[in-house]
Design a protein around this motif. Sequence first.
Motif, short mmCIF file in Angstrom:
data_model
loop_
_atom_site.label_atom_id
_atom_site.label_comp_id
_atom_site.label_asym_id
_atom_site.label_seq_id
_atom_site.Cartn_x
_atom_site.Cartn_y
_atom_site.Cartn_z
N VAL A 223 54.57 38.11 44.50
CA VAL A 223 53.95 38.44 43.21
C VAL A 223 53.26 37.21 42.63
CG1 VAL A 223 54.35 39.38 40.91
CG2 VAL A 223 55.75 40.16 42.84
N ALA A 224 53.89 36.05 42.80
CA ALA A 224 53.31 34.79 42.31
C ALA A 224 51.96 34.51 42.97
CB ALA A 224 54.27 33.64 42.54
N ALA A 225 51.86 34.81 44.26
CA ALA A 225 50.60 34.56 44.97
C ALA A 225 49.47 35.41 44.40
CB ALA A 225 50.78 34.84 46.47
N LEU A 226 49.77 36.65 44.04
CA LEU A 226 48.76 37.51 43.44
C LEU A 226 48.37 37.00 42.05
CD1 LEU A 226 46.99 40.02 43.33
CD2 LEU A 226 49.03 41.37 42.71
N ALA A 227 49.37 36.55 41.29
CA ALA A 227 49.09 35.99 39.96
C ALA A 227 48.21 34.75 40.09
CB ALA A 227 50.39 35.64 39.25
N LEU A 228 48.50 33.92 41.09
CA LEU A 228 47.68 32.72 41.31
C LEU A 228 46.22 33.10 41.57
CD1 LEU A 228 47.20 29.69 41.85
CD2 LEU A 228 47.92 30.12 44.22
N TYR A 229 46.00 34.07 42.44
CA TYR A 229 44.63 34.49 42.72
C TYR A 229 43.93 34.95 41.45
CZ TYR A 229 40.68 37.33 44.06
OH TYR A 229 39.42 37.87 44.12
N LEU A 230 44.59 35.81 40.67
CA LEU A 230 43.95 36.36 39.48
C LEU A 230 43.65 35.30 38.43
CD1 LEU A 230 45.95 39.69 39.11
CD2 LEU A 230 43.58 39.41 39.86
N CYS A 231 44.43 34.20 38.43
CA CYS A 231 44.22 33.13 37.46
C CYS A 231 43.31 32.03 37.97
CB CYS A 231 45.57 32.54 37.03
SG CYS A 231 46.59 33.68 36.05
N SER A 232 42.89 32.13 39.21
CA SER A 232 42.05 31.09 39.80
C SER A 232 40.57 31.36 39.56
CB SER A 232 42.30 31.02 41.32
OG SER A 232 41.76 32.17 41.96
N ASP A 233 39.76 30.34 39.77
CA ASP A 233 38.32 30.50 39.61
C ASP A 233 37.75 31.45 40.66
OD1 ASP A 233 38.38 28.76 37.49
OD2 ASP A 233 37.77 27.01 38.66
N GLU A 234 38.45 31.60 41.79
CA GLU A 234 37.98 32.52 42.82
C GLU A 234 37.96 33.97 42.35
OE1 GLU A 234 38.64 28.79 44.85
OE2 GLU A 234 39.88 29.89 43.42
N ALA A 235 38.73 34.26 41.29
CA ALA A 235 38.78 35.63 40.76
C ALA A 235 37.94 35.78 39.49
CB ALA A 235 40.23 36.01 40.46
N SER A 236 36.93 34.93 39.33
CA SER A 236 36.17 34.88 38.08
C SER A 236 35.38 36.15 37.77
CB SER A 236 35.21 33.69 38.10
OG SER A 236 34.28 33.81 39.16
N PHE A 237 35.24 37.05 38.75
CA PHE A 237 34.49 38.29 38.53
C PHE A 237 35.43 39.46 38.22
CE2 PHE A 237 31.52 41.76 40.01
CZ PHE A 237 30.52 41.51 39.09
N ILE A 238 36.73 39.17 38.09
CA ILE A 238 37.72 40.25 37.94
C ILE A 238 38.29 40.26 36.53
CG2 ILE A 238 39.93 41.15 38.74
CD1 ILE A 238 39.37 39.85 41.44
N THR A 239 38.11 41.37 35.84
CA THR A 239 38.74 41.56 34.53
C THR A 239 38.91 43.05 34.27
OG1 THR A 239 38.72 40.84 32.21
CG2 THR A 239 36.63 41.62 33.13
N GLY A 240 39.92 43.38 33.46
CA GLY A 240 40.17 44.77 33.11
C GLY A 240 40.71 45.60 34.25
N SER A 241 41.44 44.95 35.16
CA SER A 241 41.97 45.67 36.32
C SER A 241 43.49 45.51 36.43
CB SER A 241 41.33 45.18 37.62
OG SER A 241 39.95 45.50 37.67
N ASP A 242 44.13 46.50 37.02
CA ASP A 242 45.55 46.41 37.33
C ASP A 242 45.73 46.35 38.84
OD1 ASP A 242 48.52 46.80 36.41
OD2 ASP A 242 48.23 48.19 38.09
N TYR A 243 46.65 45.52 39.29
CA TYR A 243 46.87 45.33 40.72
C TYR A 243 48.30 45.70 41.10
CZ TYR A 243 42.37 43.14 41.09
OH TYR A 243 41.01 42.92 41.08
N PRO A 244 48.50 46.91 41.66
CA PRO A 244 49.82 47.25 42.17
C PRO A 244 50.18 46.36 43.36
CG PRO A 244 48.48 49.23 41.89
CD PRO A 244 47.55 48.04 41.78
N ILE A 245 51.39 45.85 43.35
CA ILE A 245 51.94 45.14 44.50
C ILE A 245 53.26 45.85 44.78
CG2 ILE A 245 52.78 43.29 42.96
CD1 ILE A 245 52.49 41.40 45.44
N ASP A 246 53.17 46.91 45.59
CA ASP A 246 54.22 47.93 45.57
C ASP A 246 54.66 48.45 46.92
OD1 ASP A 246 51.99 49.35 46.31
OD2 ASP A 246 52.23 50.94 44.83
N GLY A 247 54.22 47.81 48.00
CA GLY A 247 54.65 48.28 49.32
C GLY A 247 54.29 49.73 49.58
#
Length: 254
Positions: A223-247
Amino acid sequence: MFSLQNKKAVVTGGGSGIGKAISALFAKQGATVHILELTSDSAKDAVNEITANGGKVFSHECNVANQQEVLSIFEKIGAITILVNNAGIAHIGKVDTTAEADFDRIMNVNVKGVYNCLHAAIPQLRKSNGGVIVNMASIASWVGIPDRFAYSTAKGAVMAMTLSVAKDYIEENIRCNSISPARVHTPFVDGFITKTYPGKEAEMFEKLSKSQPIGRMAQPDEVAALALYLCSDEASFITGSDYPIDGGFIKLNN
């Protein structure tokens, strides 16, 4: 990639479980991390671990349900670039078995607590000319979970707040997304199983694990790895989305 150098992050509930994993990974990637926990003891292990690994971390005693406490802490921290709204509590019960006091308790922490931190963080994000917010939602925001009325209600609100904040502050360079985990193997889960199913711990752990089609629970680090991506500059085009991490829980349980 995924560097958080020169970033300042606030992680609520950052002393254990998913929050601890997020705090540790963000510090490893270069962020200065501020952990908000109800007591300093709750954050002690995370602070010691991050410090031992060369990270920059501070802890603050804060009840996220108390707006004055939250405002005071955020003003003390000052300009930030990242907020992770992770603090939350659980509750078991259907609508007719959920007492008013329990409903209020869940709403105060899981809904008002997120609101309080969003309310306090926006002015501090403005000081940095923008930044990123990640709210911890849940698969309970998406699908019906048995005996989780109050919790599901709260997590549905978190997802709705995510969309509202993303819309309102998009022109101020503030992104806002959410993460919806299925079951994650944390000390809280182990304690919950021991308390709720005494003598049947192994059986219930296996049952809860297999409720995810992938056959296991998530690890906090995933879960931390996904949070890192979303908070990084590499995710600068992503907003208003939900990301299930649910197997596969939401779409493959049929």
